[in-house]
Design an enzyme around this catalytic site. Sequence first.
Site, PDB file in Angstrom:
ATOM      1  CG  ASN A 208      21.071  93.784  26.675  1.00  0.00           C
ATOM      2  OD1 ASN A 208      19.858  93.873  26.570  1.00  0.00           O
ATOM      3  ND2 ASN A 208      21.656  93.002  27.585  1.00  0.00           N
ATOM      4  CG  ASP A 276      28.074  87.811  28.374  1.00  0.00           C
ATOM      5  OD1 ASP A 276      27.309  86.941  28.838  1.00  0.00           O
ATOM      6  OD2 ASP A 276      28.148  88.072  27.163  1.00  0.00           O
ATOM      7  CG  ASP A 305      26.225  81.047  32.895  1.00  0.00           C
ATOM      8  OD1 ASP A 305      24.987  80.879  32.832  1.00  0.00           O
ATOM      9  OD2 ASP A 305      26.997  80.828  31.947  1.00  0.00           O
ATOM     10  CB  ILE A 306      21.229  83.397  35.718  1.00  0.00           C
ATOM     11  CG1 ILE A 306      21.730  84.690  36.376  1.00  0.00           C
ATOM     12  CG2 ILE A 306      19.895  82.970  36.341  1.00  0.00           C
ATOM     13  CD1 ILE A 306      20.850  85.896  36.113  1.00  0.00           C
ATOM     14  CG  LEU A 307      21.085  78.502  30.985  1.00  0.00           C
ATOM     15  CD1 LEU A 307      19.671  78.006  31.278  1.00  0.00           C
ATOM     16  CD2 LEU A 307      21.250  78.802  29.499  1.00  0.00           C
ATOM     17  CG  PHE A 324      15.554  82.611  24.963  1.00  0.00           C
ATOM     18  CD1 PHE A 324      14.967  83.244  23.888  1.00  0.00           C
ATOM     19  CD2 PHE A 324      14.769  81.783  25.753  1.00  0.00           C
ATOM     20  CE1 PHE A 324      13.624  83.064  23.596  1.00  0.00           C
ATOM     21  CE2 PHE A 324      13.429  81.591  25.483  1.00  0.00           C
ATOM     22  CZ  PHE A 324      12.851  82.233  24.391  1.00  0.00           C
TER      23      PHE A 324
END
Length: 398
Positions: A208, A276, A305-307, A324
Amino acid sequence: MLNGKHILMIIGGGVAATKALDLIRRLRDRGAEVTPVLTPAAEHFVTPLSASALAARKCYRDLFDLTDEAEMGHIQLSRAADLVVVCPATADLLAKMVAGLANDLASTLLLATDKKVLVVPAMNVRMWEHPATRRNVERLRSDGVLFAGPVDGPMACGEYGPGRMVEVPQIVATIASVFDSGPLSGRHVLVTSGPTHEPIDPVRYIANRSSGAQGTAIAAALRDLGASVTFVTGPASVPPPSGVAVIRVETAEEMLAAAQGALPADAAVFTAAVADWQVANRGEVKIKKQADGSLPALSFRENPDILATVGQMGMGRPRLVVGFAAETNDVIAHATAKLARKGADWIVANDVSPATGIMGGTENAVTLISADGQEPWPRLPKEEVAARLARRIAEALK
């Protein structure tokens, strides 16, 4: 703020040298003692008299001043200071520091000092982006040299881009942070930053437009408040800040492993724009075009999903977990849902649709979302967003 601190200021050659005079004045206004040293090139832009008058002490210029060198003056100068500041730091001075040259007073002082060194780069954008300068900067960072800037902006030569010297008030703040233990002293903060690259085959990947600028600014702001920062970064275009522990990764899986390996931490700030999905059927060799024109069929699976992984931890969870949410529509709604779904304490939401210019740009406009509600912040330079967030983190960890 800087009472009694002795700063040895080496002024390099370049138009930005004129700002060094303002820096001397502001440092003295805050109680610092400043000893100026001019390189031969600097004397084309500022005079020894002006530097000496503003510093209220002798300005040094010549390595072979017989009066001073009778007592090894260059050694005394380099050791008597609490901090050595190189402002502006030209490409030539950076190269001399890396090579360990000592063919004039400035380079000799830098080689002989046993104190911290802060450099304030200023040069043409092409010079800053040249591979030789990038190598030199990376080497100096690894040697423990501190950096303030540069930033994007207009140049005296008429070009625009990275290489412009950071403004004097920010330099003063950075110098103050070197001496100030800060409200986050003794705290460990994990920060993730930049994009991830998910391979399609050995030469192609999915990514990205994240530059890593906001994450880098946050890590620097936390460092400036005294935190010990572990900075896990994907392949960002913005270099990591000095004075933090840097762990470089490529993929989301590598970033998760690095983040978990950096725990325990008092706080974790997840600014990285993590992909993702990853390619489930990535090629082991470069995928070739088909003779019949058919397209390769790529299949995907979700990345970790790290968060959520860290936010939903039991034992060992950081006291404060900040995520974020970079969205292009329904920003607040998506971010509020993310707060509950991922177990974060705060979500910093921003609109990264192309019209905003935020992703990859120098400014950000965010809303801080927590259990207490929504707090919109004005559009600000990313460094100021970072400073605000770092101060809020310090307050939360009291």
